[in-house]
Design a protein around this motif. Structure first.
Motif, mmCIF file in Angstrom:
data_model
loop_
_atom_site.group_PDB
_atom_site.id
_atom_site.type_symbol
_atom_site.label_atom_id
_atom_site.label_comp_id
_atom_site.label_asym_id
_atom_site.label_seq_id
_atom_site.Cartn_x
_atom_site.Cartn_y
_atom_site.Cartn_z
ATOM 1 N N CYS B 340 67.166 95.768 15.032
ATOM 2 C CA CYS B 340 68.548 95.827 15.507
ATOM 3 C C CYS B 340 68.846 97.204 16.087
ATOM 4 O O CYS B 340 69.408 97.341 17.176
ATOM 5 C CB CYS B 340 69.524 95.558 14.372
ATOM 6 N N LEU B 344 69.376 96.537 19.990
ATOM 7 C CA LEU B 344 70.754 96.097 20.216
ATOM 8 C C LEU B 344 71.617 97.290 20.578
ATOM 9 O O LEU B 344 71.280 98.431 20.283
ATOM 10 C CB LEU B 344 71.314 95.431 18.954
ATOM 11 N N ASP B 348 77.127 96.864 18.607
ATOM 12 C CA ASP B 348 77.051 95.402 18.577
ATOM 13 C C ASP B 348 76.852 94.945 17.134
ATOM 14 O O ASP B 348 75.773 94.530 16.736
ATOM 15 C CB ASP B 348 75.888 94.930 19.459
ATOM 16 N N THR B 351 76.137 90.775 16.297
ATOM 17 C CA THR B 351 74.767 90.250 16.358
ATOM 18 C C THR B 351 73.973 90.690 15.133
ATOM 19 O O THR B 351 73.198 89.920 14.557
ATOM 20 C CB THR B 351 74.059 90.754 17.625
ATOM 21 N N ARG B 352 74.186 91.961 14.723
ATOM 22 C CA ARG B 352 73.483 92.456 13.528
ATOM 23 C C ARG B 352 73.849 91.640 12.300
ATOM 24 O O ARG B 352 72.980 91.270 11.511
ATOM 25 C CB ARG B 352 73.850 93.914 13.270
ATOM 26 N N VAL B 354 74.963 88.579 12.244
ATOM 27 C CA VAL B 354 74.400 87.224 12.366
ATOM 28 C C VAL B 354 72.933 87.238 11.950
ATOM 29 O O VAL B 354 72.472 86.397 11.164
ATOM 30 C CB VAL B 354 74.564 86.706 13.811
#
Lengths: 121, 384
Positions: B340, B344, B348, B351-352, B354
């Protein structure tokens, strides 16, 4: 001097613990009897010294711990530095290097696992 | 002169507060246990048993201090000394709040050693010195129960140190510092507590923290039914009290670490929010102290709750949990976090989160699959 509070606190923690120990030794009663000074082993008289050989598993575990602990020490500085994306340049070379490092470690971990180091039966 | 006085005042406060906190947390624990088991708990000494800690302390001091004849006298005394001193010393880098502005002088950092950058590493390094006290006490007693207890618990403490360290690396990756003030600020600034992003890391941290503090599901070092008292079988009076004291301090340390690393420290939405310049005035600083300490108390209550709801592990289960479950899970968490952070965007966080929760779901699926693939054990029922 930035280390001064740490040194002070180390000294204080040691002195507090020591004074608790000494006060308790001075204040408490002292009535020795032979039975009281025996090790308590559920009422049986102790047979042999307690300092005997023990299971090799503990030794193997200690070695395995050493390997992993050194590995963690390598990962800590990397983790702090890797927070800043620009630190290692745009190509993810260091990331892949760490992945390689981890996979070598996992290989060794799987080997010791298959060898039965973590078996306790 | 001033550079001596400020740390000395803080040290006096921390030592006094930690002693009082341990004494009264023991009472709280006994009350909580009584509540969970539908009893009254201590209620004889003072109103609601409030003087019970005092009575306990007096009794510890007035008891006879026995050093058994076969024991190694020096090491026998060094063991409780080292374990209590190291358990107290850990608090050097743990913050109890954020910076408090003070009229007429520099703002005061609520840490004994605010300039030390290696906070988390320092806590782990000093906290693990407790292993020496355990193994010394077990060996010096010249008692077979003590030796077995000392060996067992040093193996346990050493084993759980690794998942503990692994689970923290994810936090370091996202916060970019080992300093606890910076870690709390990073969470406040992002508006996400790391527990929401790295649930897997939190679970690993919590389980191994519990084991490091030798709390009940993991209290193999001193399981009364098997080893009498484990490594402190031969210790009486205040020396036993010092072991118990140190153990409680370890639990408080783990609770502080859990709150600071995973639950945002002083941050709470609306109540103690993040401000750009991080200057909140006197009232705001006090609110932050209160928020942090309430979180820690809740975490300590959670530990007590676990203790009185869970049966003890068997020793081989304990070791299997450390090496065959927690270390692989910690490695998985580490790889996800590193991925991540590398690929990423810096902000963000969705998303991490998730990915983090997907990892937890994956672990559950893997556990379910491995359980269902095992042959079912059947118990033969004797015909009556």
């Amino acid at each position: 001097m930035p280390g001064l509070p740490i040194l002070l606190f180390a000294a204080v923690a040691f002195v507090v613990a020591l004074s608790i120990l000494v006060i308790a030794q001075v204040v408490g009663p002292k009535r020795r009897t032979e039975v009281k000074m025996m090790p308590y082993e559920s009422g049986m008289d102790p047979v042999h010294s307690a300092r005997q050989r023990f299971n090799i598993s503990f030794y193997l575990l200690a070695i395995e711990f050493l390997v992993f602990d050194v590995e963690l020490l390598f990962l800590y500085p990397w983790a702090v530095a890797a927070h800043d994306r620009g630190a290692f340049g745009p190509d993810h070379a260091v990331f892949y290097a760490v992945c390689g490092f981890l996979s070598i470690l996992v290989l060794g971990f799987v080997y010791t696992w298959r060898k039965g180091v973590f078996k306790w039966t | 002169m001033a550079e001596w006085i400020e740390p000395l005042i803080k040290i006096a406060l921390v030592v006094g507060a930690s002693q009082a906190a341990v004494a009264y947390l023991v009472l709280v624990e006994r009350k909580a246990a009584a509540y969970l088991q539908d009893r009254f708990g201590p209620n004889r000494v003072g109103p609601w048993g409030l003087l019970q800690p005092l009575a306990d302390g007096l009794k510890f001091i007035l008891k006879e201090e026995i050093i058994p004849d076969g024991a190694d006298r020096i090491l026998f005394l060094v063991a409780p000394l080292s374990i209590l001193a190291s358990a107290t010393f850990v608090f050097a880098t743990i913050p109890f709040g954020y910076v408090v502005p003070w009229p007429g002088s520099e703002p005061i950092a609520l840490t004994i050693a605010p300039n030390i950058d290696i906070g988390v590493l320092f806590v782990f390094a000093v906290g693990s010195l407790g292993v020496y006290g355990v193994i010394l006490g077990g060996w010096a007693s010249n008692n077979k129960y003590s030796l077995l207890g000392g060996l067992r618990s040093s193996a346990q403490l050493v084993s759980y140190e690794i998942p503990l360290g692994l689970s923290v690396i994810g936090v370091l990756l996202f916060s970019g510092s080992l300093k606890m003030e910076t870690i709390m600020t990073a969470q406040a600034a992002s508006g996400w507590w790391w527990v929401a992003i790295q649930p897997l890391g939190f679970v690993v941290f919590m389980v191994s923290g519990c084991a490091e503090a030798a709390r009940l599901p993991f209290d193999l070092p001193e399981c009364e039914q098997e080893l009498v008292g484990g490594y402190h079988t031969e210790y009486t009076g205040m020396k036993f009290g010092m072991f118990a004291f140190a153990e409680y301090l370890h639990m408080i340390t783990v609770a502080f670490l859990a709150v600071i690393l995973f639950f945002g420290g002083w941050h709470f939405w609306g109540l103690a929010p993040y401000t750009e310049a991080n200057e909140v005035g006197f009232i705001g600083a006090v609110v932050r102290v209160v928020v942090l300490n309430v979180k820690v108390l809740l975490m300590i209550f959670f530990f007590m709750w676990i203790r009185w709801s869970w049966p003890r592990f068997r020793y081989d289960q304990l070791m299997d949990l450390a090496w065959k479950t927690m270390i692989p899970l910690g490695l998985v968490n580490l790889v996800i976090c590193a991925f991540c952070q590398e690929f990423l965007a810096q902000d963000d966080y969705v998303t991490r989160a998730v990915l983090g929760w997907l990892a937890v779901a994956g672990c559950f699926a893997w556990a379910a699959a491995s359980v269902s693939s095992k042959p079912v054990r059947t118990v033969a029922v004797r015909p009556s």
